[in-house]
Design a protein around this motif. Structure first.
Motif, PDB file in Angstrom:
ATOM      1  N   SER A   1      65.709 -10.642 -25.157  1.00 32.59           N
ATOM      2  CA  SER A   1      64.524 -10.018 -25.722  1.00 32.59           C
ATOM      3  C   SER A   1      63.705 -11.082 -26.451  1.00 32.59           C
ATOM      4  CB  SER A   1      64.978  -8.918 -26.687  1.00 32.59           C
ATOM      5  OG  SER A   1      63.897  -8.111 -27.009  1.00 32.59           O
ATOM      6  N   LEU A   2      62.416 -11.167 -26.103  1.00 36.02           N
ATOM      7  CA  LEU A   2      61.548 -12.159 -26.737  1.00 36.02           C
ATOM      8  C   LEU A   2      60.437 -11.444 -27.510  1.00 36.02           C
ATOM      9  CD1 LEU A   2      61.054 -14.434 -23.570  1.00 36.02           C
ATOM     10  CD2 LEU A   2      62.685 -14.834 -25.430  1.00 36.02           C
ATOM     11  N   ASP A   3      60.165 -11.895 -28.740  1.00 41.14           N
ATOM     12  CA  ASP A   3      59.139 -11.269 -29.584  1.00 41.14           C
ATOM     13  C   ASP A   3      58.025 -12.245 -29.926  1.00 41.14           C
ATOM     14  OD1 ASP A   3      60.211  -8.597 -30.228  1.00 41.14           O
ATOM     15  OD2 ASP A   3      61.887  -9.781 -31.023  1.00 41.14           O
TER      16      ASP A   3
ATOM     17  N   GLY B   1      47.490 -15.554 -24.952  1.00 41.14           N
ATOM     18  CA  GLY B   1      47.998 -16.010 -23.656  1.00 41.14           C
ATOM     19  C   GLY B   1      49.287 -16.797 -23.797  1.00 41.14           C
ATOM     20  N   LYS B   2      49.578 -17.216 -25.016  1.00 34.28           N
ATOM     21  CA  LYS B   2      50.777 -18.026 -25.265  1.00 34.28           C
ATOM     22  C   LYS B   2      52.050 -17.236 -24.903  1.00 34.28           C
ATOM     23  CE  LYS B   2      53.012 -21.563 -27.285  1.00 34.28           C
ATOM     24  NZ  LYS B   2      54.356 -21.214 -26.837  1.00 34.28           N
ATOM     25  N   ALA B   3      52.117 -15.996 -25.362  1.00 39.10           N
ATOM     26  CA  ALA B   3      53.303 -15.177 -25.087  1.00 39.10           C
ATOM     27  C   ALA B   3      53.478 -15.002 -23.577  1.00 39.10           C
ATOM     28  CB  ALA B   3      53.170 -13.819 -25.773  1.00 39.10           C
ATOM     29  N   SER B   4      52.369 -14.739 -22.884  1.00 37.68           N
ATOM     30  CA  SER B   4      52.424 -14.517 -21.440  1.00 37.68           C
ATOM     31  C   SER B   4      52.895 -15.779 -20.706  1.00 37.68           C
ATOM     32  CB  SER B   4      51.050 -14.107 -20.917  1.00 37.68           C
ATOM     33  OG  SER B   4      50.579 -12.986 -21.641  1.00 37.68           O
ATOM     34  N   SER B   5      52.382 -16.943 -21.121  1.00 36.55           N
ATOM     35  CA  SER B   5      52.824 -18.208 -20.515  1.00 36.55           C
ATOM     36  C   SER B   5      54.322 -18.395 -20.714  1.00 36.55           C
ATOM     37  CB  SER B   5      52.147 -19.417 -21.164  1.00 36.55           C
ATOM     38  OG  SER B   5      50.787 -19.379 -21.030  1.00 36.55           O
ATOM     39  N   ASP B   6      54.772 -18.139 -21.946  1.00 38.50           N
ATOM     40  CA  ASP B   6      56.194 -18.312 -22.279  1.00 38.50           C
ATOM     41  C   ASP B   6      57.083 -17.419 -21.423  1.00 38.50           C
ATOM     42  OD1 ASP B   6      55.660 -20.084 -24.284  1.00 38.50           O
ATOM     43  OD2 ASP B   6      56.854 -19.018 -25.790  1.00 38.50           O
ATOM     44  N   VAL B   7      56.691 -16.157 -21.326  1.00 40.92           N
ATOM     45  CA  VAL B   7      57.501 -15.191 -20.575  1.00 40.92           C
ATOM     46  C   VAL B   7      57.533 -15.587 -19.099  1.00 40.92           C
ATOM     47  CG1 VAL B   7      57.615 -12.786 -19.803  1.00 40.92           C
ATOM     48  CG2 VAL B   7      57.179 -13.297 -22.204  1.00 40.92           C
ATOM     49  N   LYS B   8      56.372 -16.009 -18.588  1.00 41.90           N
ATOM     50  CA  LYS B   8      56.317 -16.421 -17.189  1.00 41.90           C
ATOM     51  C   LYS B   8      57.253 -17.612 -16.954  1.00 41.90           C
ATOM     52  CE  LYS B   8      53.299 -18.041 -13.537  1.00 41.90           C
ATOM     53  NZ  LYS B   8      52.201 -18.959 -13.254  1.00 41.90           N
ATOM     54  N   PHE B   9      57.196 -18.573 -17.858  1.00 39.53           N
ATOM     55  CA  PHE B   9      58.028 -19.765 -17.739  1.00 39.53           C
ATOM     56  C   PHE B   9      59.509 -19.388 -17.767  1.00 39.53           C
ATOM     57  CE2 PHE B   9      60.016 -23.638 -19.566  1.00 39.53           C
ATOM     58  CZ  PHE B   9      59.678 -24.518 -18.559  1.00 39.53           C
TER      59      PHE B   9
ATOM     60  N   THR C   1      56.962  -7.327 -27.318  1.00 40.30           N
ATOM     61  CA  THR C   1      58.369  -7.614 -27.044  1.00 40.30           C
ATOM     62  C   THR C   1      58.560  -7.624 -25.531  1.00 40.30           C
ATOM     63  OG1 THR C   1      59.046  -6.497 -29.057  1.00 40.30           O
ATOM     64  CG2 THR C   1      60.748  -6.826 -27.395  1.00 40.30           C
ATOM     65  N   ALA C   2      59.176  -8.690 -25.042  1.00 42.79           N
ATOM     66  CA  ALA C   2      59.499  -8.751 -23.613  1.00 42.79           C
ATOM     67  C   ALA C   2      60.995  -8.529 -23.478  1.00 42.79           C
ATOM     68  CB  ALA C   2      59.110 -10.114 -23.046  1.00 42.79           C
TER      69      ALA C   2
ATOM     70  N   MET D   1      57.718  -4.945 -20.761  1.00 41.08           N
ATOM     71  CA  MET D   1      56.972  -5.542 -21.867  1.00 41.08           C
ATOM     72  C   MET D   1      56.311  -4.442 -22.678  1.00 41.08           C
ATOM     73  SD  MET D   1      55.561  -9.170 -20.411  1.00 41.08           S
ATOM     74  CE  MET D   1      55.225  -9.794 -22.070  1.00 41.08           C
ATOM     75  N   MET D   2      56.476  -4.520 -23.993  1.00 42.80           N
ATOM     76  CA  MET D   2      55.944  -3.498 -24.892  1.00 42.80           C
ATOM     77  C   MET D   2      54.965  -4.122 -25.877  1.00 42.80           C
ATOM     78  SD  MET D   2      59.353  -1.312 -25.709  1.00 42.80           S
ATOM     79  CE  MET D   2      60.362  -2.741 -26.017  1.00 42.80           C
ATOM     80  N   PHE D   3      53.745  -3.663 -25.827  1.00 42.12           N
ATOM     81  CA  PHE D   3      52.701  -4.141 -26.735  1.00 42.12           C
ATOM     82  C   PHE D   3      52.380  -3.034 -27.729  1.00 42.12           C
ATOM     83  CE2 PHE D   3      51.305  -8.007 -24.533  1.00 42.12           C
ATOM     84  CZ  PHE D   3      51.930  -7.835 -23.318  1.00 42.12           C
ATOM     85  N   GLU D   4      52.323  -3.404 -29.008  1.00 39.04           N
ATOM     86  CA  GLU D   4      51.929  -2.424 -30.011  1.00 39.04           C
ATOM     87  C   GLU D   4      50.959  -3.082 -30.972  1.00 39.04           C
ATOM     88  OE1 GLU D   4      53.897   0.881 -32.970  1.00 39.04           O
ATOM     89  OE2 GLU D   4      55.169  -0.685 -32.139  1.00 39.04           O
ATOM     90  N   ASP D   5      49.823  -2.421 -31.216  1.00 39.43           N
ATOM     91  CA  ASP D   5      48.863  -3.038 -32.133  1.00 39.43           C
ATOM     92  C   ASP D   5      48.761  -2.234 -33.428  1.00 39.43           C
ATOM     93  OD1 ASP D   5      47.061  -0.923 -31.848  1.00 39.43           O
ATOM     94  OD2 ASP D   5      45.885  -1.934 -30.308  1.00 39.43           O
ATOM     95  N   TYR D   6      47.970  -2.765 -34.363  1.00 40.81           N
ATOM     96  CA  TYR D   6      47.833  -2.117 -35.670  1.00 40.81           C
ATOM     97  C   TYR D   6      46.539  -1.306 -35.754  1.00 40.81           C
ATOM     98  CZ  TYR D   6      51.264  -5.855 -36.398  1.00 40.81           C
ATOM     99  OH  TYR D   6      52.342  -6.696 -36.266  1.00 40.81           O
ATOM    100  N   GLY D   7      46.079  -0.801 -34.643  1.00 38.80           N
ATOM    101  CA  GLY D   7      44.876   0.008 -34.620  1.00 38.80           C
ATOM    102  C   GLY D   7      43.655  -0.800 -34.238  1.00 38.80           C
TER     103      GLY D   7
END
Lengths: 115, 181
Positions: free
Chosen positions: B39-41, B53-61, B97-98, B107-113
């Protein structure tokens, strides 16, 4: 088609190595909208664009661009060149518009990227 | 008191999109909630167009190292990147969180509104509320959510005006044979 041939057809300024110019390009896509460009998930492609912000490099991280061709005389900043070098991403720049550049390459047989 | 109960029981607008052939498996995941192998956060900051885009690059890698095929890698990266951009451009920030499993990723994305006014409208290709700053950078085509939907095997979105938005997507590493269904 080799990237070198593309650079010749577009009378482009080169921001990459001689070796990178030998890269084979099977297809191309052109747009200035990030979500449009993100439709290219089927195969690696060359991108023709007027976007020169660092998100172009991010895009390439996501969809494995073969090279970036900046149109309408747009040129990459030193920051962008450095980011591209780190990723082995060739970049060239042409004074032609997106429309003219695409037409020239399409006429020479460079097909559209599958989306 | 009755009023507050009515508010409580009012359900949050939801949107589900599951590709044919994946219904049973995704239902099973939701019911059984298996533990991910990894699990990556990541935090996603509001209006930070340099880092988005950093998180997406990391997960892809990470998935690349697991040997996932390149087309699936691009689908995961694009869906994740579009979602990251959405959090960056349209929210007060959020987190992702991936959850990585042996044969799929969630992959779960949650924002603060501040939430989405109308989910159905947000799903329409071409509809965008992106501001001038985002548009100058090439965002705001109104294709973010449609692009996510296109690249996922399953997608869940829930949001209400004033509340937070949750987006979850499922992508399998192997294509399913629709014809067999």
């Amino acid at each position: 088609m080799k990237l070198r041939k593309i650079a010749e057809l577009l009378q482009a300024e080169i921001f990459c190595t001689e070796e990178q110019l030998e890269r084979e390009v099977p297809c191309a896509f052109g747009s200035d909208l990030i979500s449009d460009i993100l439709m290219c998930t089927k195969e690696p492609t060359v991108l023709l664009t007027g976007l020169t912000n660092p998100q172009v490099i991010r895009l390439s991280d996501m969809i494995d661009l073969i090279a970036v061709i900046f149109v309408r005389g747009k040129k990459p900043s030193p920051e962008l060149i450095e980011m591209a070098e780190e990723r082995d991403l060739p970049m060239i720049s042409t004074a032609f518009t997106l429309y003219k550049s695409s037409g020239l390459l399409y006429n020479e047989g460079l097909r559209s990227c599958k989306i | 008191m009755k009023g507050s109960e009515a508010v409580k029981s009012k359900s949050i607008p939801e949107y589900w999109a599951i590709k044919p052939g994946f219904e049973e498996e995704i239902k099973k995941i939701i019911n059984e909630r298996p533990e991910p192998e990894i699990s990556l956060d990541y935090e996603i900051a509001e209006n930070d167009y340099v880092k988005t885009g950093k998180a997406s690059s990391d997960v892809k890698f990470f998935l690349k190292k697991l040997g996932v095929n390149p087309e699936v890698l691009r689908r995961v990266a694009v869906a994740s990147y579009e979602a990251e951009i959405n959090v960056t451009a349209h929210s007060k920030g959020g987190k992702v969180t991936a959850n990585i499993y042996s044969d799929y990723i969630i992959m779960m994305f949650e924002d603060y509104g501040p939430g989405i006014a109308d989910i159905e409208q947000a799903m329409q290709p071409g509809f965008s509320t992106a501001n001038e700053l985002a548009r100058e950078m090439g965002f705001g085509a109104g294709l973010g959510l449609p692009n996510i939907k296109k690249n996922c095997d399953g997608m869940y979105l829930s949001s209400e005006p004033g509340g937070s938005t949750t987006l979850i997507f499922f992508i399998y590493y192997e294509e399913k044979s629709y014809a067999a269904k």
